[in-house]
Design an enzyme around this catalytic site. Structure first.
Site, short mmCIF file in Angstrom:
data_model
loop_
_atom_site.label_atom_id
_atom_site.label_comp_id
_atom_site.label_asym_id
_atom_site.label_seq_id
_atom_site.Cartn_x
_atom_site.Cartn_y
_atom_site.Cartn_z
NE ARG A 120 -10.74 16.69 -8.07
CZ ARG A 120 -9.63 17.39 -7.83
NH1 ARG A 120 -9.24 18.32 -8.70
NH2 ARG A 120 -8.93 17.18 -6.74
CE LYS A 142 -26.67 1.45 -14.19
NZ LYS A 142 -27.29 0.13 -13.94
CD GLU A 236 -29.52 0.77 -11.29
OE1 GLU A 236 -29.25 -0.01 -10.38
OE2 GLU A 236 -29.01 0.71 -12.42
#
Length: 364
Positions: A120, A142, A236
């Site tokens: 995780r 990203k 974003e």
């Protein structure tokens, strides 16, 4: 040079300069809970840079294990994601350990995603070895992989704890890879810094010659601009979408060419930038000469600048539009384009007429 990405609770530095790979161990030491790292790279990078990187770690008393994956965009898939995660588990990587992505955008995206989902969330470091990775994909968190349905449709936002951009490595790149990365550099000038684009035009010979001062400037300014945008909009929801200038076109072209060496990512971005300015001019948003100016600079750099520059057959305009419909930037089924009101003045558009896009693709 240091560029700070000052995100609350997730701030990190982008270190930029020559010779950083040989001092990597020094930079990593302060981030380590125990003197051991797991490194993932690809076959090409391993042959060029792994011995020096390993030696740097050893000098600072850091143990390392390495996984070497095949080079190329095809590695950024489910199969290699599973392989990477299972290898990291076999290395008994803990949440407080460091995973290092040593390579270009494919390795950075893949390893970042593996780190995001492992236990995780495991901390990771980006050591980008290509121009594209140094100016774009290593910064901003990203991560992801490609699927049959499109590029980067599966992934996560997961910030690195450090980015080491050794600009000396850029002179070891094949010419095509270097120029591919330059597509992302041009993007920054076109989206928000007209003076930077002016400088790129006049400095083309120095950039082509890989002059050290020119390399430092293009990497630093690109990282500064991306860091500023990421700090305003990490996930974003708004301004960060501007970083996708040219990418709606580019991702469709990559899908159409099978994410193969037929068209590299930065080459697709360069063509996408030209098409985005074509579309902006067709809609009366920017001067008619701007698309020609963009293409002239790309041509001066020896880059692809039009659909006709892509070898082999492409889908027709309607087929390319269908591929665009899979783009992850679509909202409520409508495509989002980044358009321009001039060089250095981009904005997000959600209401672009489909017939205008078709015409641009037919003439592109």
């Amino acid at each position: 040079m240091t560029v700070r990405v000052d995100l609350p609770g997730r701030a990190y530095d982008i270190e930029i300069g020559e010779g950083l790979l040989d001092r990597a161990g020094t930079f990593l030491t302060s981030h380590l809970r125990r003197p051991k790292v797991a490194v993932v790279t690809d076959a090409n990078v391993a042959a060029r840079h792994w011995p020096a990187f390993r030696e740097s770690l050893t000098r600072d008393g850091i143990e390392s294990e390495v996984l070497v994956l095949p080079a190329g965009e095809g590695t950024k898939d489910w199969t290699h994601l599973v392989r990477t995660v299972e290898w990291l588990l076999a290395q008994k990587v803990e949440r407080r350990d460091l995973v290092v992505a040593l390579g270009g955008g494919v390795i950075g995206d893949l390893v970042g995603f593996a780190s995001a989902i492992l236990r995780r969330g495991v901390r990771f470091v980006q050591v980008p070895t290509t121009l594209l990775a140094q100016v774009d994909s290593s910064v901003g968190g990203k991560t992801g992989i490609n699927t049959a349905q499109g590029k980067n449709l599966v992934g996560a936002f997961h910030q690195p704890v450090l980015v080491l951009a050794d600009t000396a490595l850029l002179r070891t790149l094949p010419r095509r890879d270097y120029l591919s990365g330059y597509g992302e550099v041009v993007k920054y000038g076109l989206l928000g810094d007209a003076a930077f684009f002016d400088w790129l035009e006049t400095s083309a010979p120095a950039i082509l010659a890989q002059d050290p001062a020119a390399l430092d400037r293009i990497v630093r300014r690109s990282c500064e601009m991306k860091a500023e945008i990421v700090m305003r909009d990490e996930t974003e929801e708004g301004d960060r979408a501007l970083l996708n200038l040219g990418h709606t076109f580019a991702h469709a072209l990559e899908a159409a060419t099978g994410y193969s060496d037929r068209l590299l990512h930065g080459e697709a971005v360069a063509i996408g930038l030209a098409l985005a300015f074509d579309l902006s001019a067709r809609l009366g948003l920017t001067a008619q000469e701007d698309p020609s100016r963009v293409r002239a600079h790309l041509r001066a750099m020896g880059m692809k600048a039009a659909l006709a520059d892509i070898p082999g057959d492409l889908p027709d305009a309607e087929g390319l539009l269908a591929l665009m419909a899979q783009d992850k930037k679509a909202v409520a089924g409508r495509l989002r384009f980044i358009l321009a009101r001039g060089i250095g003045r981009s904005f997000v558009a959600d209401d672009v007429p489909t017939d205008a896009v078709i015409e641009v693709l037919r003439n592109g």
